[in-house]
Design a protein around this motif. Structure first.
Motif, PDB file in Angstrom:
ATOM      1  N   LEU A 249       0.731  -1.451  -0.145  1.00 60.44           N
ATOM      2  CA  LEU A 249       0.166  -0.060   0.136  1.00 60.44           C
ATOM      3  C   LEU A 249       0.480   1.160  -0.082  1.00 60.44           C
ATOM      4  O   LEU A 249       1.853   1.256   0.525  1.00 60.44           O
ATOM      5  N   VAL A 250       0.548   2.446  -0.879  1.00 55.23           N
ATOM      6  CA  VAL A 250       0.811   3.251  -1.064  1.00 55.23           C
ATOM      7  C   VAL A 250       0.141   4.345  -1.358  1.00 55.23           C
ATOM      8  O   VAL A 250       0.336   5.147  -2.257  1.00 55.23           O
ATOM      9  N   PRO A 251      -0.080   5.009   0.146  1.00 51.43           N
ATOM     10  CA  PRO A 251      -1.137   5.911   0.407  1.00 51.43           C
ATOM     11  C   PRO A 251      -0.198   7.528   0.448  1.00 51.43           C
ATOM     12  O   PRO A 251      -0.524   8.089   1.049  1.00 51.43           O
ATOM     13  N   MET A 252       0.020   7.799  -1.307  1.00 57.66           N
ATOM     14  CA  MET A 252       0.898   8.991  -0.469  1.00 57.66           C
ATOM     15  C   MET A 252       1.550   9.259  -1.993  1.00 57.66           C
ATOM     16  O   MET A 252       0.905   8.671  -3.125  1.00 57.66           O
ATOM     17  N   GLY A 253       1.838  10.363  -2.584  1.00 57.21           N
ATOM     18  CA  GLY A 253       1.822  11.170  -4.137  1.00 57.21           C
ATOM     19  C   GLY A 253       2.718  12.213  -3.976  1.00 57.21           C
ATOM     20  O   GLY A 253       2.118  13.407  -3.204  1.00 57.21           O
ATOM     21  N   SER A 254       3.229  13.346  -5.774  1.00 57.14           N
ATOM     22  CA  SER A 254       3.426  13.986  -5.601  1.00 57.14           C
ATOM     23  C   SER A 254       3.294  14.340  -6.751  1.00 57.14           C
ATOM     24  O   SER A 254       2.778  13.736  -8.064  1.00 57.14           O
ATOM     25  N   ARG A 255       3.581  15.762  -7.714  1.00 60.58           N
ATOM     26  CA  ARG A 255       3.077  16.416  -8.566  1.00 60.58           C
ATOM     27  C   ARG A 255       4.758  15.594  -9.054  1.00 60.58           C
ATOM     28  O   ARG A 255       5.000  15.853 -11.047  1.00 60.58           O
ATOM     29  N   ASN A 256       5.860  15.196  -8.845  1.00 58.45           N
ATOM     30  CA  ASN A 256       7.381  15.381  -9.530  1.00 58.45           C
ATOM     31  C   ASN A 256       7.939  13.637  -9.514  1.00 58.45           C
ATOM     32  O   ASN A 256       7.851  13.130  -8.963  1.00 58.45           O
ATOM     33  N   PHE A 257       7.528  13.316 -11.185  1.00 58.15           N
ATOM     34  CA  PHE A 257       8.243  12.096 -11.910  1.00 58.15           C
ATOM     35  C   PHE A 257       9.415  11.572 -11.144  1.00 58.15           C
ATOM     36  O   PHE A 257       9.339  11.189 -10.540  1.00 58.15           O
ATOM     37  N   ASN A 258      10.796  13.475 -11.135  1.00 63.46           N
ATOM     38  CA  ASN A 258      11.447  12.867 -10.570  1.00 63.46           C
ATOM     39  C   ASN A 258      11.744  11.869  -9.501  1.00 63.46           C
ATOM     40  O   ASN A 258      13.087  11.230  -9.467  1.00 63.46           O
ATOM     41  N   THR A 259      11.347  12.678  -8.502  1.00 61.89           N
ATOM     42  CA  THR A 259      11.054  11.745  -6.955  1.00 61.89           C
ATOM     43  C   THR A 259      10.675  10.800  -7.046  1.00 61.89           C
ATOM     44  O   THR A 259      10.724   9.921  -5.901  1.00 61.89           O
ATOM     45  N   TRP A 260      10.104   9.748  -8.165  1.00 61.23           N
ATOM     46  CA  TRP A 260       9.462   8.558  -8.247  1.00 61.23           C
ATOM     47  C   TRP A 260       9.953   7.666  -9.098  1.00 61.23           C
ATOM     48  O   TRP A 260       9.375   6.413  -9.257  1.00 61.23           O
ATOM     49  N   LYS A 261      11.191   8.133  -9.655  1.00 62.86           N
ATOM     50  CA  LYS A 261      11.625   6.989 -11.430  1.00 62.86           C
ATOM     51  C   LYS A 261      12.184   6.234 -10.724  1.00 62.86           C
ATOM     52  O   LYS A 261      11.867   5.381 -11.227  1.00 62.86           O
ATOM     53  N   CYS A 262      12.861   6.277  -9.131  1.00 62.25           N
ATOM     54  CA  CYS A 262      13.589   4.606  -8.661  1.00 62.25           C
ATOM     55  C   CYS A 262      12.499   4.118  -8.338  1.00 62.25           C
ATOM     56  O   CYS A 262      13.021   2.538  -8.417  1.00 62.25           O
ATOM     57  N   PHE A 263      11.215   4.353  -7.964  1.00 61.02           N
ATOM     58  CA  PHE A 263       9.658   3.739  -7.298  1.00 61.02           C
ATOM     59  C   PHE A 263       9.247   3.135  -8.918  1.00 61.02           C
ATOM     60  O   PHE A 263       9.219   2.095  -8.755  1.00 61.02           O
ATOM     61  N   HIS A 264       8.955   3.647 -10.344  1.00 64.74           N
ATOM     62  CA  HIS A 264       8.742   2.989 -10.810  1.00 64.74           C
ATOM     63  C   HIS A 264      10.030   1.888 -11.085  1.00 64.74           C
ATOM     64  O   HIS A 264       9.204   1.189 -11.859  1.00 64.74           O
ATOM     65  N   ASP A 265      10.652   2.475 -11.342  1.00 63.59           N
ATOM     66  CA  ASP A 265      12.020   1.429 -11.891  1.00 63.59           C
ATOM     67  C   ASP A 265      11.461  -0.247 -11.445  1.00 63.59           C
ATOM     68  O   ASP A 265      12.073  -1.177 -11.653  1.00 63.59           O
ATOM     69  N   ALA A 266      11.174  -0.200  -9.961  1.00 61.14           N
ATOM     70  CA  ALA A 266      11.270  -1.428  -8.594  1.00 61.14           C
ATOM     71  C   ALA A 266      10.268  -1.962  -9.006  1.00 61.14           C
ATOM     72  O   ALA A 266      10.590  -2.712  -9.151  1.00 61.14           O
TER      73      ALA A 266
END
Length: 178
Positions: free
Chosen positions: A23-40
């Motif tokens: 479960l990931v009940p969080m987020g932000s508008r900046n893709f760059n901060t989530w790129k590592c998450f995306h790849d994982a």
């Protein structure tokens, strides 16, 4: 929360274990901060990541919020509805991005301190869906991500509105499909 890239290590650990839902009940508008998450997340297709659509009253199809706007098969995006299935005030939506609405507004809870409180929002909708999936897995422990998604699709009530892809789950605590 300040460094979503730190999730890649957590996701790698989840991938080593017999964990089917995160479960990931969080987020932000900046893709760059989530790129590592995306790849994982892409590496661990056997884990379903249930994420919040957010609470900015925006269409995240056109104004992305991450990780909800990551286009991955093992991400399920949840937003909050009223008890009647209407999009909750302030909740994000998107007929291409948001999968489900779940009643998560003005509900009585016992918070992390043991205090009676009221909870609302798409971040609260995420653990409600997580609890429903956990109950399903109790009865069906060998289920795959695809089977979990299929039972959620069957459970969803189609909506006349164009806010989400699959529909609305009125009460995720009801076990009638299990």
């Amino acid at each position: 929360r300040k460094d979503p890239c730190s999730f890649k290590e957590i996701i790698a650990e989840i991938g080593k274990l017999d964990i089917k839902v995160a479960l990931v009940p969080m987020g932000s508008r900046n893709f760059n901060t989530w790129k590592c998450f995306h790849d994982a997340v892409r590496k661990y297709k056997d884990v379903l990541f249930v994420v919040s659509a957010g609470n900015s009253n925006i269409n995240i199809d056109t104004e992305p919020i991450y990780p909800a706007s990551l286009n991955l098969e093992n991400i399920l995006v949840i937003s909050s509805s009223t008890i009647f299935g209407d999009l909750a005030k302030g909740s994000n939506f998107g007929p291409k991005t948001v999968d489900l609405l779940v009643n998560a507004e003005q509900l009585r809870v016992i918070d992390h301190r043991g205090v009676k409180s009221i909870a609302s929002g798409s971040s609260f909708a995420v653990p409600r869906v997580g609890a429903m999936i956990a109950r399903f897995l109790t009865y069906n422990p060998g289920s795959t991500v695809e089977e979990i998604l299929e039972i959620l699709k069957k459970r969803a009530v189609p909506l006349q509105s164009n806010f989400v892809k699959l529909g609305w789950i009125p009460d995720p605590l009801d076990d009638y499909l299990f």
